[in-house]
Design an enzyme around this catalytic site. Sequence first.
Site, mmCIF file in Angstrom:
data_model
loop_
_atom_site.group_PDB
_atom_site.id
_atom_site.type_symbol
_atom_site.label_atom_id
_atom_site.label_comp_id
_atom_site.label_asym_id
_atom_site.label_seq_id
_atom_site.Cartn_x
_atom_site.Cartn_y
_atom_site.Cartn_z
ATOM 1 N N ASP A 143 1.806 5.502 -3.381
ATOM 2 C CA ASP A 143 1.180 5.380 -4.697
ATOM 3 C C ASP A 143 1.992 4.391 -5.529
ATOM 4 O OD1 ASP A 143 -0.331 5.765 -6.951
ATOM 5 O OD2 ASP A 143 0.376 7.799 -7.366
ATOM 6 N N ASP A 170 -4.458 1.056 -5.690
ATOM 7 C CA ASP A 170 -3.002 1.260 -5.746
ATOM 8 C C ASP A 170 -2.493 2.465 -4.972
ATOM 9 O OD1 ASP A 170 -4.163 3.098 -7.436
ATOM 10 O OD2 ASP A 170 -2.661 2.895 -9.012
ATOM 11 N N GLU A 171 -3.314 3.097 -4.151
ATOM 12 C CA GLU A 171 -2.783 4.199 -3.351
ATOM 13 C C GLU A 171 -3.559 4.353 -2.054
ATOM 14 O OE1 GLU A 171 -3.323 8.296 -4.622
ATOM 15 O OE2 GLU A 171 -4.751 7.646 -6.147
#
Length: 365
Positions: free
Chosen positions: A14, A109-110
Amino acid sequence: MDPEQVHRKIIHLDMDAFYASVDQRDFPEYRGKAIAVGGSPDGRGVVATASYEARKFGVKSAMSSRKALQLCPHIIFTYPRFDVYRQVSYQIREIFLRYTDLIEPLSLDEAFLDVTIDKQGIGSAIDIAKAIKEAIQEELNLTVSAGVSVNKFVAKIASDMDKPNGLTFIGPSKIVKFMESLPVDKFFGVGKVTAKKMHELGLFTGLDLKKQREEDLVRWFGKTGHFFYRIVRGIDDRPVVPNRSSKSVGIEDTFGEDVEAFEELNTILQRLCKQLWTRIGKKEISGRTLTIKIKYADFVQLTRSITLENSFDSEDKIYATAHSLLSKVELLNKVRLLGVSISNFVEEADFPKEGIQLTLFEHRP
């Protein structure tokens, strides 16, 4: 847990304050400053991501600019650059691909990675996570937090335990004790509504849940009760699914002139819900999650979603739910687009998603 069991090696990665961190990387004048991506100094719009300097003052994602200014008067608002964030996300994915093809992205983003068998034969998920973190730091000048465990649920929770730039490993022998001590509010998938209900039932930790019979958990929480019964015992067999797509059926309308009045938006929403009901009827499908999408005149876009235990089985049910979600939205600006969609189709619902969620999605003028 069976000591002879062969465990999977799962990493959840993350990125730390992703949008804000990219802006601080690219613009030296923002480094060390409290910044918010999205929103505006005049108090209109909402925050997409806040830097850690801003988070110290209580600024959060999906917060109105007005509230952010109240909490942090010196905050700097930056305009989102989603083409840049998307490109950086591709670069991050290329780093992941050095180690495994089993990558399940959850957003820009993860992602989850299954490194049970890794391309480089490293063998240790912890060492792979360290290598990924070092590569992202050295090549992209960004930081990422990692959670490592034997299943997705625990890895996801672990990645949030030592932010920013952390790495947390929760091994097989520690999972049961970890789950027993974990507050129910921290369970991935448990929102405010379910947490409140659990507290009312005297359930505050995983151990409290573990003491309950499975049939009672199902009676209280529906099908999700089965999941709670298993996960508190460290059982999560969900695989990492590469290239997972978000399946939904929806309809939206971009207005010729921006709309400001709630009453007018509600009339449009009613029409969209009618069209949506016709569309899902033709496809002969049903889903449990309803989402409304709003794009403001300044192109900031947000969604609100709610997931039910049972599917949306009537036009009235769709409209009543969509109307309830719309009524909870703070109209910070004139609206240029309104949409409504159904997802989480009954046959694919394999994980609890609950409550009302506010998410800022990418937008471009």
